[in-house]
Design a protein around this motif. Sequence first.
Motif, short mmCIF file in Angstrom:
data_model
loop_
_atom_site.label_atom_id
_atom_site.label_comp_id
_atom_site.label_asym_id
_atom_site.label_seq_id
_atom_site.Cartn_x
_atom_site.Cartn_y
_atom_site.Cartn_z
N HIS A 86 2.26 86.82 -1.79
CA HIS A 86 2.05 88.13 -2.41
C HIS A 86 0.56 88.50 -2.40
O HIS A 86 0.20 89.63 -2.05
CB HIS A 86 2.61 88.16 -3.82
CG HIS A 86 4.11 88.04 -3.86
ND1 HIS A 86 4.94 89.10 -3.60
CD2 HIS A 86 4.89 86.97 -4.09
CE1 HIS A 86 6.20 88.70 -3.69
NE2 HIS A 86 6.20 87.40 -3.98
N LYS A 87 -0.31 87.57 -2.76
CA LYS A 87 -1.75 87.84 -2.75
C LYS A 87 -2.26 88.06 -1.33
O LYS A 87 -3.07 88.96 -1.08
CB LYS A 87 -2.52 86.69 -3.41
CG LYS A 87 -2.37 86.66 -4.90
CD LYS A 87 -3.19 85.53 -5.51
CE LYS A 87 -2.98 85.49 -7.02
NZ LYS A 87 -3.68 84.36 -7.63
N GLU A 88 -1.80 87.24 -0.38
CA GLU A 88 -2.24 87.40 1.00
C GLU A 88 -1.72 88.71 1.59
O GLU A 88 -2.43 89.38 2.33
CB GLU A 88 -1.80 86.21 1.85
CG GLU A 88 -2.44 86.15 3.21
CD GLU A 88 -3.94 85.91 3.20
OE1 GLU A 88 -4.54 86.02 4.28
OE2 GLU A 88 -4.54 85.62 2.14
N PHE A 89 -0.51 89.09 1.25
CA PHE A 89 0.05 90.38 1.67
C PHE A 89 -0.86 91.51 1.20
O PHE A 89 -1.23 92.39 1.99
CB PHE A 89 1.47 90.55 1.11
CG PHE A 89 2.01 91.94 1.22
CD1 PHE A 89 2.50 92.42 2.41
CD2 PHE A 89 2.02 92.77 0.11
CE1 PHE A 89 3.01 93.71 2.52
CE2 PHE A 89 2.52 94.06 0.19
CZ PHE A 89 3.01 94.53 1.40
N GLU A 90 -1.24 91.48 -0.06
CA GLU A 90 -2.11 92.54 -0.60
C GLU A 90 -3.46 92.55 0.08
O GLU A 90 -3.99 93.61 0.45
CB GLU A 90 -2.27 92.37 -2.11
CG GLU A 90 -1.00 92.67 -2.88
CD GLU A 90 -1.13 92.38 -4.36
OE1 GLU A 90 -2.27 92.24 -4.87
OE2 GLU A 90 -0.07 92.29 -5.03
N GLU A 102 7.80 93.01 4.23
CA GLU A 102 7.03 92.73 3.02
C GLU A 102 7.49 91.40 2.44
O GLU A 102 8.52 90.86 2.88
CB GLU A 102 7.22 93.88 2.03
CG GLU A 102 6.60 95.17 2.54
CD GLU A 102 6.49 96.25 1.48
OE1 GLU A 102 6.83 95.99 0.30
OE2 GLU A 102 6.06 97.36 1.83
N PRO A 103 6.76 90.84 1.47
CA PRO A 103 7.16 89.55 0.92
C PRO A 103 8.63 89.53 0.48
O PRO A 103 9.10 90.45 -0.18
CB PRO A 103 6.22 89.38 -0.27
CG PRO A 103 4.99 90.12 0.13
CD PRO A 103 5.52 91.33 0.87
N ASP A 105 11.76 86.68 -0.84
CA ASP A 105 12.15 85.34 -1.28
C ASP A 105 13.23 84.84 -0.34
O ASP A 105 14.26 85.47 -0.16
CB ASP A 105 12.67 85.42 -2.71
CG ASP A 105 13.03 84.07 -3.30
OD1 ASP A 105 13.13 83.08 -2.56
OD2 ASP A 105 13.21 84.00 -4.53
N MET A 106 12.97 83.69 0.29
CA MET A 106 13.91 83.09 1.23
C MET A 106 14.33 81.70 0.75
O MET A 106 14.39 80.75 1.55
CB MET A 106 13.28 82.99 2.63
CG MET A 106 12.88 84.30 3.21
SD MET A 106 14.33 85.27 3.64
CE MET A 106 13.59 86.64 4.49
N GLY A 107 14.57 81.56 -0.54
CA GLY A 107 14.97 80.27 -1.09
C GLY A 107 13.77 79.39 -1.37
O GLY A 107 13.03 79.66 -2.31
N PRO A 108 13.54 78.39 -0.53
CA PRO A 108 12.42 77.48 -0.81
C PRO A 108 11.04 78.06 -0.48
O PRO A 108 10.02 77.49 -0.83
CB PRO A 108 12.71 76.27 0.08
CG PRO A 108 13.56 76.79 1.18
CD PRO A 108 14.36 77.93 0.59
N VAL A 109 11.00 79.20 0.22
CA VAL A 109 9.73 79.84 0.57
C VAL A 109 9.81 81.34 0.37
O VAL A 109 10.90 81.93 0.34
CB VAL A 109 9.32 79.56 2.04
CG1 VAL A 109 9.06 78.09 2.28
CG2 VAL A 109 10.35 80.10 3.01
N THR A 110 8.65 81.97 0.26
CA THR A 110 8.53 83.42 0.31
C THR A 110 7.82 83.73 1.62
O THR A 110 6.83 83.07 1.97
CB THR A 110 7.74 83.97 -0.88
OG1 THR A 110 8.44 83.65 -2.08
CG2 THR A 110 7.56 85.48 -0.79
N THR A 111 8.34 84.71 2.36
CA THR A 111 7.78 85.04 3.67
C THR A 111 7.39 86.51 3.75
O THR A 111 7.87 87.34 2.99
CB THR A 111 8.79 84.74 4.80
OG1 THR A 111 9.89 85.64 4.69
CG2 THR A 111 9.26 83.30 4.76
N ALA A 112 6.52 86.82 4.71
CA ALA A 112 6.18 88.18 5.09
C ALA A 112 5.82 88.13 6.57
O ALA A 112 5.41 87.09 7.08
CB ALA A 112 5.01 88.70 4.26
#
Length: 128
Positions: A86-90, A102-103, A105-112
Amino acid sequence: MKITMLSVMVDDQDKGLAFYTDVLGFVKKTEIPMGEFRWLTVVSPEQPDGTELVIEPDAHPAAKPWKAALVADGIPVVVFEVADVHKEFERLRDLGVRFTQEPADMGPVTTAVFDDTCGNLIQIHSPN
């Protein structure tokens, strides 16, 4: 066996180097003239002796169609881990980076996923 180098094919090495260093924050490790192109690598400042990312020209005839097919299907060519997606996305969005995902939630990770301006999609992820 270990991974020491990974290539990302770019449409312009200067533009690629600028994006991967000035925007993403990698640092140039190697630059060796090789005729029309250069052997050009960057590394994470957190791991200066770690895996090198080769900023490779996409001059091979198969490169551009392969890259276009991956982009059309939304497939990133490489994944980078960050502390907080989220911070890196911003941070990247504020620098003008265009995100295709955009960010999430994909279970064990959040992706963008974003466009590297050189013909590739790049994914960032952070553990949840």
